[in-house]
Structure formats: C-alpha cells, structure tokens
Design a protein around this motif. Sequence first.
Motif, PDB file in Angstrom:
ATOM      1  N   TYR A  93       0.850  -1.197   0.000  1.00  0.00           N
ATOM      2  CA  TYR A  93       0.000   0.000   0.000  1.00  0.00           C
ATOM      3  C   TYR A  93       0.880   1.240   0.000  1.00  0.00           C
ATOM      4  O   TYR A  93       1.830   1.346   0.796  1.00  0.00           O
ATOM      5  CB  TYR A  93      -0.903  -0.004   1.232  1.00  0.00           C
ATOM      6  CG  TYR A  93      -1.584   1.324   1.515  1.00  0.00           C
ATOM      7  CD1 TYR A  93      -2.589   1.798   0.684  1.00  0.00           C
ATOM      8  CD2 TYR A  93      -1.210   2.095   2.610  1.00  0.00           C
ATOM      9  CE1 TYR A  93      -3.210   3.014   0.933  1.00  0.00           C
ATOM     10  CE2 TYR A  93      -1.830   3.317   2.876  1.00  0.00           C
ATOM     11  CZ  TYR A  93      -2.828   3.773   2.033  1.00  0.00           C
ATOM     12  OH  TYR A  93      -3.430   4.990   2.280  1.00  0.00           O
ATOM     13  N   LEU A  94       0.576   2.172  -0.891  1.00  0.00           N
ATOM     14  CA  LEU A  94       1.284   3.448  -0.938  1.00  0.00           C
ATOM     15  C   LEU A  94       0.271   4.572  -0.821  1.00  0.00           C
ATOM     16  O   LEU A  94      -0.579   4.751  -1.703  1.00  0.00           O
ATOM     17  CB  LEU A  94       2.075   3.586  -2.239  1.00  0.00           C
ATOM     18  CG  LEU A  94       3.027   4.783  -2.290  1.00  0.00           C
ATOM     19  CD1 LEU A  94       4.159   4.610  -1.276  1.00  0.00           C
ATOM     20  CD2 LEU A  94       3.616   4.960  -3.682  1.00  0.00           C
ATOM     21  N   ALA A  95       0.348   5.300   0.290  1.00  0.00           N
ATOM     22  CA  ALA A  95      -0.590   6.396   0.539  1.00  0.00           C
ATOM     23  C   ALA A  95      -0.270   7.584  -0.357  1.00  0.00           C
ATOM     24  O   ALA A  95       0.807   7.682  -0.962  1.00  0.00           O
ATOM     25  CB  ALA A  95      -0.534   6.804   2.007  1.00  0.00           C
ATOM     26  N   GLN A  96      -1.217   8.496  -0.434  1.00  0.00           N
ATOM     27  CA  GLN A  96      -1.076   9.694  -1.249  1.00  0.00           C
ATOM     28  C   GLN A  96       0.076  10.551  -0.730  1.00  0.00           C
ATOM     29  O   GLN A  96       0.166  10.834   0.463  1.00  0.00           O
ATOM     30  CB  GLN A  96      -2.395  10.475  -1.184  1.00  0.00           C
ATOM     31  CG  GLN A  96      -2.505  11.604  -2.165  1.00  0.00           C
ATOM     32  CD  GLN A  96      -3.885  12.240  -2.143  1.00  0.00           C
ATOM     33  OE1 GLN A  96      -4.064  13.392  -2.516  1.00  0.00           O
ATOM     34  NE2 GLN A  96      -4.868  11.500  -1.689  1.00  0.00           N
ATOM     35  N   ASP A  97       0.979  10.945  -1.619  1.00  0.00           N
ATOM     36  CA  ASP A  97       2.102  11.831  -1.294  1.00  0.00           C
ATOM     37  C   ASP A  97       3.003  11.274  -0.198  1.00  0.00           C
ATOM     38  O   ASP A  97       3.554  12.020   0.615  1.00  0.00           O
ATOM     39  CB  ASP A  97       1.594  13.228  -0.890  1.00  0.00           C
ATOM     40  CG  ASP A  97       0.878  13.918  -2.040  1.00  0.00           C
ATOM     41  OD1 ASP A  97       1.266  13.674  -3.200  1.00  0.00           O
ATOM     42  OD2 ASP A  97      -0.066  14.687  -1.786  1.00  0.00           O
ATOM     43  N   THR A  98       3.156   9.940  -0.136  1.00  0.00           N
ATOM     44  CA  THR A  98       4.082   9.317   0.806  1.00  0.00           C
ATOM     45  C   THR A  98       5.484   9.358   0.231  1.00  0.00           C
ATOM     46  O   THR A  98       5.696   9.047  -0.938  1.00  0.00           O
ATOM     47  CB  THR A  98       3.688   7.854   1.071  1.00  0.00           C
ATOM     48  OG1 THR A  98       2.397   7.823   1.668  1.00  0.00           O
ATOM     49  CG2 THR A  98       4.673   7.188   2.024  1.00  0.00           C
ATOM     50  N   GLY A  99       6.452   9.723   1.057  1.00  0.00           N
ATOM     51  CA  GLY A  99       7.828   9.776   0.581  1.00  0.00           C
ATOM     52  C   GLY A  99       8.783   9.080   1.524  1.00  0.00           C
ATOM     53  O   GLY A  99       8.576   9.061   2.733  1.00  0.00           O
ATOM     54  N   LEU A 100       9.834   8.462   0.968  1.00  0.00           N
ATOM     55  CA  LEU A 100      10.877   7.855   1.795  1.00  0.00           C
ATOM     56  C   LEU A 100      11.755   8.948   2.373  1.00  0.00           C
ATOM     57  O   LEU A 100      12.109   9.907   1.697  1.00  0.00           O
ATOM     58  CB  LEU A 100      11.734   6.899   0.956  1.00  0.00           C
ATOM     59  CG  LEU A 100      11.040   5.648   0.414  1.00  0.00           C
ATOM     60  CD1 LEU A 100      12.013   4.837  -0.435  1.00  0.00           C
ATOM     61  CD2 LEU A 100      10.504   4.790   1.543  1.00  0.00           C
ATOM     62  N   ASP A 101      12.123   8.820   3.633  1.00  0.00           N
ATOM     63  CA  ASP A 101      12.949   9.831   4.283  1.00  0.00           C
ATOM     64  C   ASP A 101      13.783   9.145   5.364  1.00  0.00           C
ATOM     65  O   ASP A 101      13.308   8.906   6.472  1.00  0.00           O
ATOM     66  CB  ASP A 101      12.076  10.929   4.906  1.00  0.00           C
ATOM     67  CG  ASP A 101      12.892  12.161   5.297  1.00  0.00           C
ATOM     68  OD1 ASP A 101      14.108  12.170   5.035  1.00  0.00           O
ATOM     69  OD2 ASP A 101      12.307  13.094   5.869  1.00  0.00           O
ATOM     70  N   SER A 102      15.011   8.798   5.031  1.00  0.00           N
ATOM     71  CA  SER A 102      15.876   8.114   5.989  1.00  0.00           C
ATOM     72  C   SER A 102      17.328   8.486   5.712  1.00  0.00           C
ATOM     73  O   SER A 102      17.638   9.215   4.779  1.00  0.00           O
ATOM     74  CB  SER A 102      15.696   6.594   5.881  1.00  0.00           C
ATOM     75  OG  SER A 102      16.279   6.101   4.688  1.00  0.00           O
TER      76      SER A 102
END
Length: 466
Positions: free
Chosen positions: A70-79
């Motif tokens: 599942y990929l939500a709206q405007d989800t971004g990776l940040d690590s």
Amino acid sequence: MILLQANQIARQFGAETLFENIQLEVSSQARIGLVGRNGAGKSTLLKIIAGIEEPDKGTITKTKNVTLGYLAQDTGLDSTKTVWEEMLEAFSDVRQIEKRMHELEIQISQTPPEDKDYETVLAQYDRLQQEFIERNGYGYENEMRAVLHGFQFDESFYDKPTHSLSGGQKTRLALAKKLLQSPDLLILDEPTNHLDIETLNWLEGYLQNYRGALLIVSHDRYFLDKIVNEIYEISRSKMQHFKGNYSRYLELKEQQLASQWKAYEKQQAEISKLEDFVAKNIVRASTTKRAQSRRKQLEKMERIDRPEGKEKSANFLFHIAKSSGNIVFQLENGAIGYNDHVVSEPINLDIKRQEAIALVGPNGIGKSTLLKSIIGEIPLIKGEERFGTNVTIGYYDQGQEELNHNKTILAELWDEHPTTPEVDIRRVLGSFLFSGEDVDKSISQLSGGEKARVSLAKLAMEQKTF
C-alpha cells in the motif's frame, strides 16, 4: 483466484456515514480503479483494505499468504539510507537466500563427496538456487536500475541519502520501492502525483505488465483508461461496480441514469393515471369497487425513487480587486536554486496581463523552485526581476501547508477576512462544494482533495491579479 473480499464495509464519523454496505472483490491480476468525488471515502477505504484502519462494520477476508503493498497519497521515503540501500530492502528475502547460498557453496567446497552430509547439503543448495532463480535472484540489481531509471534516478543518485532529496523525489522513490517489492496486490492512492509526462508514460507501461493485481485511486482519467478494466464508484455513501475502463464507466453511468429516468417516468405516469381514476370514481356506486381495486394497487406498488443524477461539480471564478498594468512580471537572465547551487539558468520571462501560462518540464528541473522564487520564498541566485503596477500575487501550494489543521473550514477563510459577512464566505465555500454543516468540519478531517478545494477557496477570496 480471489485474493481479497470486502464484505458489508461501513465507516462512520460521529453521526455521519461516510460509506456503508461496501462490497468489493479483487481477483489475481485484477486491474481496478476506485473513483468518487473528493471526500467520498476512497483513501479511507484503501486504508481499511490494506489493514491500516479497522472498519466500523463488515469484514475484509484475504487468501492465505497473499502479500499486500500500500502506498498512501504523497508518501515519501525519508531516511539516512542511500537510494540504493532503500531499493535493496525490497529484495531482503532474496538477498537472504543469496547469503545462505554462499554459505552452502563454502560448505560444499570443504566437504568431501564421500561425506554422509554431502548429498544433503547439495540438495539444499539446489532447492535454494531454484527459488533464487524464480525470484529473479540473478537479475534483481538490473531490475532496480531499470525502475530507478524509469523514475529519473540515474547512477548519480545511488549513493545519495534519501533525506537529501526533494519532496517529489522522495515520493517517486517510495513508489519505485513499492513496485520492486512486487506484492500480490498493489494498492496505490494517487500514484501519478509529482510525475512528469515522461515518467508517467513509463509508469503506465510498467503497470500494464505488472504480474499481480492493482487497486488504484486516481483523478487522472487518461491514466485509468490505460491501466484498469473495472471501476468501483463510491457515490452518496454507496458503491457500484462497472466493467471496463474509465471511459466505459462514464458511458455505462449515463446509460444507467437514462434507464432509471425512463422507469421512473413510466411509473409516475401510471401512478397519475390510477390516482385520477380513483379520484373520479371512488364516490360513484357503479364504479366504487373498481376504484377501491385501483387504490389497493397503488398501496401495494413498490415506488421507484427519483433518480439523483450526477453529483454537483465545483463552479467558481477568480475575480480581481483591482486591475494591474499590462506588464505583470519580468525576469532577465535569472538563475534559480538553493545555497548557490544552480538548478536552472538562464531564465527569461515577460508575463503580460490576462496571459495564461503553463510551466512544464521533467521532475527536478526547478518548476516549483521558480514559482517560489517569483513569490519571494526562495531568493533568486541571480537575475533582474520587475513587477508591474498594482500586481498582487496569489500562490497555491500543492502541499496545502498554509492550512491550519486546528480550524474549521469556515474559520480558515473568515479569520483572514473578518469584515466579510458570513453569508458571503459561505457563498464562496458553496461554489467549492462546501455547504451547510460541511463548513464546520475541521481541516484535519478533510481528504487531500477537500483540502485542495479549501486552498483554492482561500485563493479566490484574495482576489489577486497574478
């Protein structure tokens, strides 16, 4: 094979029913588009299907061992991990197999063929190697490179930490990772946000060949036309299912409405005829029995509800308080970027009154940076800019960061225009489909699309010239 079923799903917010009696079925290799107006509950339903939220009523049943992504709206990776390290995580199981194979290779090389454990170790290695091949173990790095390239990440990005990327790049990277994970059911909420035309075309081709099932929410009808072959529509708290792509759904919806009106009007004509006969004949001795029979017929008739037709669409205009001069904005030999790092140059603009200009280009070229430089949020690295007479700037932020999530919709506008009568504020909100008790909703309760409409309503109230 059925991968997932949603049975009689309902969700309430206080006394308000968002949706109820939702039935949805996902088969292997399904291509499903979920549509409906802003605030209908599409994103909420996706979260329930993905197991992130619980329904107020109903159940979600899944086939044993089915994998969901599942990929939500405007989800971004940040690590702090690099781009390459993040993508490697999509193949963690395959890499564990690879690691175990290397261990067995060493063990085999150190074990004499006549040893009693030799054949056992060899058989274990053969099983692992077969699974490794089936899961593209010898090609997963090439697959990573291909997907990263499709999302405009060349080798210069591989060693960059993800937290150093732009918001749009983080969103694209999250989508790339989800594609590489390749779950049996991939659930995507507005996946085309932040994609340029080239990347969008690449994504369409990739999803058309995706081996699993797809469940997608998107307002891009052309994207849905190319990807999906069935539509579930949420409208007025109910769900309907249509076979075909988005264009076919629109055709079937029109046919359905026409058929409903035909049946309704036919029954209304029959009702009118029966009621007229009863009124004229009930008091006459010679015809009273026939009139009573017609009355019973009316009482037993199952009435067809009046068709509700299409849901309302937003209808608004942007007015200006005072006209500007003919010259609105000029920029000569401009350069944009961050901390003296130039993203794009040279930029020359000469914008006149009443011109309508589209700013296009690939991701990362500096479109949003240019807009923020024009409004003064990010300083120009170089260049001469000039605004014309009576130019006032209104800016729509795609992230809706200017909204106060603790306020109601009405307060969000009224607090910035306290001298404007409430009826005028409500009239503006009505043109953006917020009416009645809707205006008392908290900003934090709104969907992404509803927040976008609030931001546009605020912009309309400002009556800016540019």
